[in-house]
Design a protein around this motif. Structure first.
Motif, PDB file in Angstrom:
ATOM      1  N   ARG A 326      27.764 -11.930  -0.505  1.00 35.87           N
ATOM      2  CA  ARG A 326      27.795 -10.562   0.005  1.00 35.87           C
ATOM      3  C   ARG A 326      29.133 -10.275   0.663  1.00 35.87           C
ATOM      4  N   PHE A 327      29.537  -9.016   0.591  1.00 39.80           N
ATOM      5  CA  PHE A 327      30.754  -8.572   1.256  1.00 39.80           C
ATOM      6  C   PHE A 327      30.395  -7.991   2.615  1.00 39.80           C
ATOM      7  N   MET A 328      31.152  -8.408   3.634  1.00 36.16           N
ATOM      8  CA  MET A 328      30.873  -7.986   5.004  1.00 36.16           C
ATOM      9  C   MET A 328      32.173  -7.540   5.654  1.00 36.16           C
ATOM     10  N   TYR A 329      32.054  -6.639   6.617  1.00 36.88           N
ATOM     11  CA  TYR A 329      33.242  -6.000   7.183  1.00 36.88           C
ATOM     12  C   TYR A 329      33.200  -5.989   8.702  1.00 36.88           C
ATOM     13  N   TYR A 330      34.396  -6.144   9.286  1.00 39.29           N
ATOM     14  CA  TYR A 330      34.553  -5.971  10.722  1.00 39.29           C
ATOM     15  C   TYR A 330      35.894  -5.290  10.960  1.00 39.29           C
ATOM     16  N   GLU A 331      35.824  -4.042  11.409  1.00 37.26           N
ATOM     17  CA  GLU A 331      37.018  -3.247  11.694  1.00 37.26           C
ATOM     18  C   GLU A 331      38.003  -3.270  10.527  1.00 37.26           C
ATOM     19  N   GLY A 332      37.477  -3.025   9.325  1.00 34.95           N
ATOM     20  CA  GLY A 332      38.306  -2.968   8.132  1.00 34.95           C
ATOM     21  C   GLY A 332      38.671  -4.320   7.542  1.00 34.95           C
ATOM     22  N   PHE A 333      38.197  -5.397   8.144  1.00 38.16           N
ATOM     23  CA  PHE A 333      38.491  -6.752   7.688  1.00 38.16           C
ATOM     24  C   PHE A 333      37.356  -7.217   6.784  1.00 38.16           C
ATOM     25  N   GLU A 334      37.664  -7.525   5.535  1.00 40.65           N
ATOM     26  CA  GLU A 334      36.637  -7.872   4.552  1.00 40.65           C
ATOM     27  C   GLU A 334      36.482  -9.382   4.415  1.00 40.65           C
ATOM     28  N   THR A 335      35.245  -9.827   4.519  1.00 41.89           N
ATOM     29  CA  THR A 335      34.917 -11.223   4.238  1.00 41.89           C
ATOM     30  C   THR A 335      33.801 -11.261   3.206  1.00 41.89           C
ATOM     31  N   VAL A 336      33.641 -12.424   2.599  1.00 42.94           N
ATOM     32  CA  VAL A 336      32.567 -12.626   1.640  1.00 42.94           C
ATOM     33  C   VAL A 336      31.796 -13.864   2.063  1.00 42.94           C
ATOM     34  N   GLY A 337      30.497 -13.847   1.876  1.00 40.92           N
ATOM     35  CA  GLY A 337      29.654 -14.968   2.292  1.00 40.92           C
ATOM     36  C   GLY A 337      28.218 -14.521   2.406  1.00 40.92           C
ATOM     37  N   HIS A 338      27.557 -14.898   3.505  1.00 42.98           N
ATOM     38  CA  HIS A 338      26.163 -14.469   3.698  1.00 42.98           C
ATOM     39  C   HIS A 338      25.734 -14.767   5.124  1.00 42.98           C
ATOM     40  N   THR A 339      24.742 -14.039   5.599  1.00 43.69           N
ATOM     41  CA  THR A 339      24.082 -14.337   6.859  1.00 43.69           C
ATOM     42  C   THR A 339      22.610 -14.612   6.588  1.00 43.69           C
ATOM     43  N   GLY A 340      21.939 -15.220   7.561  1.00 51.27           N
ATOM     44  CA  GLY A 340      20.527 -15.532   7.364  1.00 51.27           C
ATOM     45  C   GLY A 340      19.752 -15.536   8.659  1.00 51.27           C
ATOM     46  N   GLU A 341      18.527 -15.002   8.616  1.00 48.65           N
ATOM     47  CA  GLU A 341      17.655 -14.935   9.791  1.00 48.65           C
ATOM     48  C   GLU A 341      16.231 -15.310   9.375  1.00 48.65           C
ATOM     49  N   ASN A 342      15.736 -16.397   9.903  1.00 48.61           N
ATOM     50  CA  ASN A 342      14.309 -16.707   9.849  1.00 48.61           C
ATOM     51  C   ASN A 342      13.833 -16.911  11.272  1.00 48.61           C
ATOM     52  N   GLU A 343      12.529 -16.813  11.496  1.00 46.42           N
ATOM     53  CA  GLU A 343      12.015 -17.008  12.848  1.00 46.42           C
ATOM     54  C   GLU A 343      12.438 -18.381  13.365  1.00 46.42           C
ATOM     55  N   GLY A 344      13.175 -18.372  14.480  1.00 47.36           N
ATOM     56  CA  GLY A 344      13.645 -19.618  15.068  1.00 47.36           C
ATOM     57  C   GLY A 344      14.999 -20.079  14.593  1.00 47.36           C
ATOM     58  N   TRP A 345      15.605 -19.353  13.657  1.00 48.77           N
ATOM     59  CA  TRP A 345      16.868 -19.780  13.055  1.00 48.77           C
ATOM     60  C   TRP A 345      17.786 -18.577  12.797  1.00 48.77           C
ATOM     61  N   SER A 346      19.082 -18.838  12.812  1.00 50.51           N
ATOM     62  CA  SER A 346      20.049 -17.806  12.450  1.00 50.51           C
ATOM     63  C   SER A 346      21.334 -18.483  12.003  1.00 50.51           C
ATOM     64  N   ALA A 347      22.003 -17.912  11.003  1.00 54.39           N
ATOM     65  CA  ALA A 347      23.193 -18.555  10.451  1.00 54.39           C
ATOM     66  C   ALA A 347      24.119 -17.519   9.831  1.00 54.39           C
ATOM     67  N   GLY A 348      25.384 -17.892   9.725  1.00 59.11           N
ATOM     68  CA  GLY A 348      26.351 -17.050   9.044  1.00 59.11           C
ATOM     69  C   GLY A 348      27.458 -17.896   8.442  1.00 59.11           C
ATOM     70  N   LEU A 349      27.891 -17.511   7.250  1.00 65.25           N
ATOM     71  CA  LEU A 349      29.051 -18.123   6.592  1.00 65.25           C
ATOM     72  C   LEU A 349      29.944 -16.990   6.134  1.00 65.25           C
ATOM     73  N   PHE A 350      31.186 -16.991   6.602  1.00 62.59           N
ATOM     74  CA  PHE A 350      32.131 -15.915   6.301  1.00 62.59           C
ATOM     75  C   PHE A 350      33.416 -16.522   5.747  1.00 62.59           C
ATOM     76  N   MET A 351      33.927 -15.931   4.675  1.00 60.31           N
ATOM     77  CA  MET A 351      35.166 -16.419   4.063  1.00 60.31           C
ATOM     78  C   MET A 351      36.147 -15.274   3.867  1.00 60.31           C
ATOM     79  N   HIS A 352      37.397 -15.533   4.204  1.00 58.10           N
ATOM     80  CA  HIS A 352      38.476 -14.599   3.896  1.00 58.10           C
ATOM     81  C   HIS A 352      39.258 -15.201   2.739  1.00 58.10           C
ATOM     82  N   LEU A 353      39.019 -14.679   1.543  1.00 55.23           N
ATOM     83  CA  LEU A 353      39.541 -15.302   0.334  1.00 55.23           C
ATOM     84  C   LEU A 353      41.067 -15.348   0.276  1.00 55.23           C
ATOM     85  N   PRO A 354      41.787 -14.283   0.689  1.00 54.17           N
ATOM     86  CA  PRO A 354      43.253 -14.329   0.565  1.00 54.17           C
ATOM     87  C   PRO A 354      43.909 -15.470   1.327  1.00 54.17           C
TER      88      PRO A 354
END
Length: 386
Positions: A326-354
């Motif tokens: 998935r593509f994700m953004y923060y103040e115009g900054f684009e990353t690709v990766g994914h986030t995840g939420e299950n009860e009791g758990w949370s995670a994120g992986l973000f990559m800046h390809l350039p």
């Protein structure tokens, strides 16, 4: 897209019998004291240490594991707090976390491997590959539901996500899940819009793809992924099942108030059921950033990984995806990766390809998004400024 940090709700600090900061550990695997001290002097390391510790304390998240990648290589990791706070068991590089919907990005490697083996075509109707269960009749064109659209959330399918079941309970079959017998929403997987017309997040689509893999390979999904993806890539602490061996090194899951809860298990493994460590997931990020045949060990061609990280039309302000990524953004900054939420758990992986940069953040608390988000912000600002 990355959700805005949750600011509402009472922040309840939790206290341990002795200093939480005692268990703020470098788990980078550095070989000598000089290298360890060099890591600790890294200003980003210090900033994330401060932000992560404060956010974990304020939001009832007992443990956090973080890895940072620069120029396509892991440069350091750090561990904060407890895998099990009742037993004062600290988070380590070998601590197992469930990663929620980050599972989708990893399972996509298995699905794409089927295309390389000639077992599936990205643009063929998925229903044609199924015998155990088929998409129900619809006013929309079922023949347009393809693997490319499923992996990019453009197939028009229902069921946003899954709640799973408590460990120890009997799981539904894939067919039962697809038919809507899940406890969380009771929603069957079906077409709710014309395939290819809009982006709409669907965990249900990944459950359909899981069934397709099992039908085409005649193997259980978890077994196939272990044998054909995880083992060749050296992801030795990664699995779609809670095995006894995995449980020995697993973190305990904690709800939003900081109370321990039972692990969740999933019929819908491809969508939400992955267990892994910060080092394994960081290695997966390395493989996603470096398109070199040898490290991929013939799991996927470099060109396939690159294809997966390209956006698929249509997309909108509601979301934008590649094939599993998935593509994700923060103040115009684009990353690709994914986030995840299950009860009791949370995670994120973000990559800046350039810049071949990445950050991986794993938490064993339901409020983990309130931890990984400010950590992600800090990392994104640093990459954006360089």
């Amino acid at each position: 897209m990355v959700n805005k940090q949750k600011m509402n709700g009472k922040k309840i600090q939790f206290l341990f019998g002795f200093s939480f900061t005692l268990f703020l550990l470098s788990c980078s695997g550095t070989k000598n004291v000089v290298e360890v001290e060099k890591v600790k002097r890294d200003s980003l390391y210090t900033e994330i240490q401060r932000i992560g510790l404060e956010a974990a304390r304020n939001n009832n998240v007992p443990g956090v594991a973080i890895a940072v990648i620069q120029n396509g290589k892991i440069v350091w990791t750090q561990c904060i707090g407890f895998a099990d706070k009742e037993n004062r068991k600290p988070v380590t590089p070998e601590t197992i976390f469930n990663v929620g919907s980050v599972s989708k990005m990893v399972s996509a490697w298995g699905f794409m491997q089927l295309t390389e083996k000639g077992l599936v075509n990205l643009d063929d109707p998925v229903n044609d590959y199924l015998t155990r269960w088929k998409l129900p009749a619809s006013q929309y064109d079922i023949s347009k539901v393809t693997l490319r659209r499923i992996l990019s959330h453009t197939a028009g399918l229902s069921v946003h996500g899954y709640g799973g079941s408590e460990q120890g309970t009997k799981l539904l079959s894939l067919e039962e899940s697809l038919s809507g017998k899940t406890k969380r929403n009771g929603e069957s997987v079906r077409l709710i819009s014309e395939p290819g017309a809009q982006w709409e997040y669907s965990g249900g689509g990944y459950t359909l793809a899981q069934l397709m893999l099992e039908e085409r390979t005649k193997e259980k999904f978890a077994d196939y992924m272990k044998k054909n993806v995880f083992n060749p890539l050296g992801l030795n602490h990664t699995t779609y099942e809670w095995t006894e061996e995995m449980m020995k090194n697993s973190a305990t899951a904690y709800d939003a108030s900081g109370k321990p809860i039972k692990n969740r298990i999933f019929t819908e493994q491809a969508a939400a059921g992955l267990q892994t460590t910060v080092l394994d997931l960081a290695h997966f990020a390395e493989l996603s950033l470096n398109y070199q045949p040898n490290p991929l060990h013939k799991v996927l061609k470099p060109s396939t990984v690159q294809l997966m990280e390209k956006s698929v039309l249509p997309f909108s302000d509601e979301g934008k995806s590649g094939l599993g990524y998935r593509f994700m953004y923060y103040e115009g900054f684009e990353t690709v990766g994914h986030t995840g939420e299950n009860e009791g758990w949370s995670a994120g992986l973000f990559m800046h390809l350039p810049t071949k940069s990445s950050i991986v953040i794993l938490c064993n608390g339901s409020n983990g998004d309130r931890v990984w988000y400010p950590v992600y912000q800090s990392w994104a600002k640093r990459i954006k400024a360089n």
